[in-house]
Design an enzyme around this catalytic site. Structure first.
Site, PDB file in Angstrom:
ATOM      1  CG  ASP A  74      -2.095   0.943   1.053  1.00  0.00           C
ATOM      2  OD1 ASP A  74      -2.182   1.596  -0.014  1.00  0.00           O
ATOM      3  OD2 ASP A  74      -2.913   1.045   1.975  1.00  0.00           O
ATOM      4  CB  CYS A  77      -1.068   3.867   2.740  1.00  0.00           C
ATOM      5  SG  CYS A  77      -2.552   3.853   3.765  1.00  0.00           S
ATOM      6  CG  ASN A 156      -6.251   0.688   7.645  1.00  0.00           C
ATOM      7  OD1 ASN A 156      -6.190   0.700   6.411  1.00  0.00           O
ATOM      8  ND2 ASN A 156      -5.177   0.759   8.408  1.00  0.00           N
ATOM      9  CB  ILE A 159     -14.256   9.510   3.695  1.00  0.00           C
ATOM     10  CG1 ILE A 159     -13.491   9.083   2.438  1.00  0.00           C
ATOM     11  CG2 ILE A 159     -14.645  10.989   3.621  1.00  0.00           C
ATOM     12  CD1 ILE A 159     -14.362   9.025   1.194  1.00  0.00           C
ATOM     13  CG  HIS A 174      -6.202   5.984   6.089  1.00  0.00           C
ATOM     14  ND1 HIS A 174      -6.457   4.885   6.887  1.00  0.00           N
ATOM     15  CD2 HIS A 174      -4.962   5.800   5.591  1.00  0.00           C
ATOM     16  CE1 HIS A 174      -5.410   4.078   6.867  1.00  0.00           C
ATOM     17  NE2 HIS A 174      -4.494   4.596   6.080  1.00  0.00           N
ATOM     18  CG  ASN A 267       2.213   2.154   4.859  1.00  0.00           C
ATOM     19  OD1 ASN A 267       2.638   2.260   6.003  1.00  0.00           O
ATOM     20  ND2 ASN A 267       1.213   1.370   4.554  1.00  0.00           N
ATOM     21  N   PRO A 298      -4.720   9.390  13.282  1.00  0.00           N
ATOM     22  CG  PRO A 298      -5.313   7.962  11.519  1.00  0.00           C
ATOM     23  CD  PRO A 298      -4.172   8.804  12.051  1.00  0.00           C
ATOM     24  CG  MET A 301     -14.978   2.649  13.402  1.00  0.00           C
ATOM     25  SD  MET A 301     -15.479   1.516  12.071  1.00  0.00           S
ATOM     26  CE  MET A 301     -17.084   2.131  11.634  1.00  0.00           C
ATOM     27  CG  HIS A 322       0.370   4.725  10.906  1.00  0.00           C
ATOM     28  ND1 HIS A 322       0.547   3.824  11.931  1.00  0.00           N
ATOM     29  CD2 HIS A 322      -0.327   4.050   9.947  1.00  0.00           C
ATOM     30  CE1 HIS A 322      -0.002   2.668  11.600  1.00  0.00           C
ATOM     31  NE2 HIS A 322      -0.542   2.773  10.414  1.00  0.00           N
TER      32      HIS A 322
END
Length: 394
Positions: A74, A77, A156, A159, A174, A267, A298, A301, A322
């Site tokens: 990723d 990311c 993961n 928005i 993210h 990443n 962050p 959720m 992160h």
């Protein structure tokens, strides 16, 4: 810093947490044995957990070599967050309609893509670079690169609409380099493994296969990974524009962007100077936190998130965590929690509350407040955000 592990014949491992599981610790020890790890060693953030080959939540500084699996698949990311001129009182009482609008306007999920006739225009410099790279390495060509710009992905990635301590409205998202970056990562990881076999190089973990500097493989990888990182940056910028456009359709109050916090990777790999040497710094689940740098950390959720300012701590290669970091796997989360648990743990957040997102339940993550408390020597908090709307891809 909470602890330092320094075993004979290895570089030091500097850890910003008191708790680390055995698998993650072994991965760190494997990394520290590699001869091209910088003398300052490996920096391990408080959100650390086991990954593929190398731990997530780790900063790996290398001299004249890069480990593709440490960068991961990723590539690029990261996060983007903007503050708006809106206040909490300007938002509608129910955010359900707005969530559905965002879910319609931003393609979601692993294969999410725009219809060809409605896809955002990919910048010309990215198009030309991609053609040059894929002409040389045909196997990494992804026919969806054009139509996945401005799309979320799964897992993961998210928005969110959030409120800060002053009741100002923020949009935070993210995502990474989508399918194109994934192909690049997988291709070069396998290529590195084949090179190790070709030259009979034995490693403590096969996923630590590397490219030495000044080789064609190294140069080709750096070019491709830089493209993926640029694509990821543009992907987040394009997606942010779509989310704000969706908000304008459902919020009658005129508003503007008052502050863009940062559009940052967590990443990625790039060359930086530390301790007087030019090193390749891989941040695998970590963000850059030089003195004055703004960053985004962050939570899950149902937790808080933070806009932070870096303190430029050299021992961490000017980095910080992160996010909250997982404390259990997706499989374990699905076995441990129920949809009723998800509903309870996301009270007050307009989001999906079904089995498709159960593995993203807040209980599967570490406490973001504990993570923040362990890195006060790395960053200071500028804004504290609490999400009120969360969109996930599945």
């Amino acid at each position: 810093m909470k602890q330092v592990i320094h075993e004979k014949g290895s570089r030091p491992i500097k850890i910003w947490t008191d708790e680390i599981d055995a698998n993650a610790l072994q991965q760190l020890k494997n990394l520290a044995q590699l001869p091209f790890i910088a003398p300052n060693g490996v920096a391990c953030m408080p959100d650390v957990h086991a990954g593929i080959g190398a731990t997530v939540g780790t900063v790996i500084a290398t001299d004249k070599a890069i480990i593709p699996a440490a960068v991961g698949v990723d590539i690029g990311c990261g996060m983007n967050a903007v503050r708006l001129s809106l206040k909490a009182s300007d938002l509608p009482d129910s955010l359900l309609t707005l969530r559905h609008q965002i879910e319609r306007d931003v393609p979601l999920g692993t294969g999410g893509k725009h219809p060809v006739d409605r896809a955002p225009e990919i910048p010309e410099f990215l198009r030309k670079q991609y053609t040059r790279i894929t002409d040389k390495h045909a196997k990494i060509f992804n026919r969806n690169a054009d139509v996945q710009l401005g799309t979320l992905g799964s897992g993961n990635h998210f928005i969110e609409i959030c409120l800060d301590q002053n009741q100002d409205v923020w949009v935070m998202l993210h995502s990474g380099s989508r399918g194109a970056g994934n192909l690049i990562g997988r291709y070069f990881i396998e290529k590195a493994k084949r090179r190790m076999e070709q030259y009979f190089i034995s490693l403590p973990d096969g996923d630590l296969a590397y490219f030495p500097e000044d080789t064609d493989d190294f140069n080709d990888y750096v070019e491709a990974v830089q493209w993926a990182q640029d694509y990821a940056f543009e992907n987040r910028r394009t997606m942010m524009a779509a989310v704000i456009a969706a908000m304008r359709r459902h919020i009658p109050v005129a508003f503007t962007i008052t502050q863009e916090a940062i559009n940052c990777h967590h990443n990625y790999v790039e060359q930086e100077k530390h301790f007087g040497h030019n090193l390749w710094v891989t941040r695998k689940g970590a963000i850059r936190a030089r003195e004055g740098d703004l960053g985004i950390i962050p939570g899950s959720m149902g937790q808080r998130s933070y806009i932070v300012r870096g303190k430029g701590n050299p021992e961490s290669y000017c980095s910080c965590s992160h996010g909250a970091g997982r404390k259990m796997s997706r499989t374990a989360a699905r076995k441990t929690f129920t949809v009723a648990d998800l509903v309870a743990q996301t009270t007050g957040v307009e989001c999906r509350k079904d089995t498709a997102v159960l593995d993203e339940i807040p209980g599967a993550y570490k406490s973001i407040d504990e993570v923040m408390a362990q890195q006060t020597d790395l960053v200071e908090v500028v804004h504290t955000l609490k999400q009120v709307l969360c969109v996930k891809g599945t």
